[in-house]
Scaffold this motif. Structure first.
Motif, mmCIF file in Angstrom:
data_model
loop_
_atom_site.group_PDB
_atom_site.id
_atom_site.type_symbol
_atom_site.label_atom_id
_atom_site.label_comp_id
_atom_site.label_asym_id
_atom_site.label_seq_id
_atom_site.Cartn_x
_atom_site.Cartn_y
_atom_site.Cartn_z
ATOM 1 N N LYS A 31 47.766 41.535 28.992
ATOM 2 C CA LYS A 31 47.516 40.312 28.224
ATOM 3 C C LYS A 31 46.097 39.823 28.365
ATOM 4 N N VAL A 32 45.642 39.733 29.622
ATOM 5 C CA VAL A 32 44.312 39.188 29.884
ATOM 6 C C VAL A 32 43.752 39.817 31.153
ATOM 7 N N HIS A 33 42.443 39.987 31.168
ATOM 8 C CA HIS A 33 41.738 40.506 32.334
ATOM 9 C C HIS A 33 40.549 39.587 32.604
ATOM 10 N N ARG A 34 40.663 38.755 33.648
ATOM 11 C CA ARG A 34 39.534 37.939 34.082
ATOM 12 C C ARG A 34 38.700 38.815 34.999
ATOM 13 N N PHE A 35 37.387 38.871 34.750
ATOM 14 C CA PHE A 35 36.544 39.810 35.478
ATOM 15 C C PHE A 35 35.255 39.153 35.940
ATOM 16 N N LEU A 40 25.773 40.950 39.870
ATOM 17 C CA LEU A 40 24.996 40.881 38.628
ATOM 18 C C LEU A 40 25.158 39.546 37.909
ATOM 19 N N ASN A 41 25.890 38.633 38.520
ATOM 20 C CA ASN A 41 26.116 37.302 37.948
ATOM 21 C C ASN A 41 26.780 37.377 36.570
ATOM 22 N N ILE A 42 27.794 38.236 36.478
ATOM 23 C CA ILE A 42 28.567 38.405 35.247
ATOM 24 C C ILE A 42 29.969 37.885 35.503
ATOM 25 N N LYS A 43 30.534 37.176 34.514
ATOM 26 C CA LYS A 43 31.948 36.825 34.588
ATOM 27 C C LYS A 43 32.446 36.552 33.183
ATOM 28 N N GLY A 44 33.759 36.710 33.012
ATOM 29 C CA GLY A 44 34.342 36.474 31.707
ATOM 30 C C GLY A 44 35.810 36.845 31.690
ATOM 31 N N MET A 45 36.320 36.981 30.473
ATOM 32 C CA MET A 45 37.731 37.297 30.270
ATOM 33 C C MET A 45 37.844 38.142 29.005
#
Length: 89
Positions: A31-35, A40-45
């Motif tokens: 359904k969803v992957h929060r990463f 590298l200061n990356i985040k999202g979904m």
């Protein structure tokens, strides 16, 4: 017993230090992957059936984890960890 295993594919990408990177993540399963990639200061979904784009400019060499926080352990069908390797141009 049915078991799902989640992964980033490809599991490793190589980028050049100092370049502006646009990383497109396609949600195929789950359904969803929060990463995140703390180094590298990356985040999202990313959600199933959608594309999430993150931009970043790596300023140091190394190999950094891309971690799915929804699939960290075998109990949650993980670990779902990929790698971003930063090299000199």
């Amino acid at each position: 017993m049915e078991v799902e295993a989640y992964r980033w594919d490809p599991g490793t990408i190589v980028v050049q230090k100092g370049e502006s990177i646009r990383l497109h993540l396609h949600g195929l399963h789950g359904k969803v992957h929060r990463f995140s990639s703390p180094g590298l200061n990356i985040k999202g979904m990313v959600k199933k059936g959608e594309i999430t784009t993150v931009t970043f400019q790596p300023n140091r060499n190394g190999t950094f984890e891309l971690i799915c926080h929804d699939h960290l352990t075998p109990e949650t069908h993980g670990p779902m960890i990929g790698y971003i390797t930063v090299i000199n141009p």
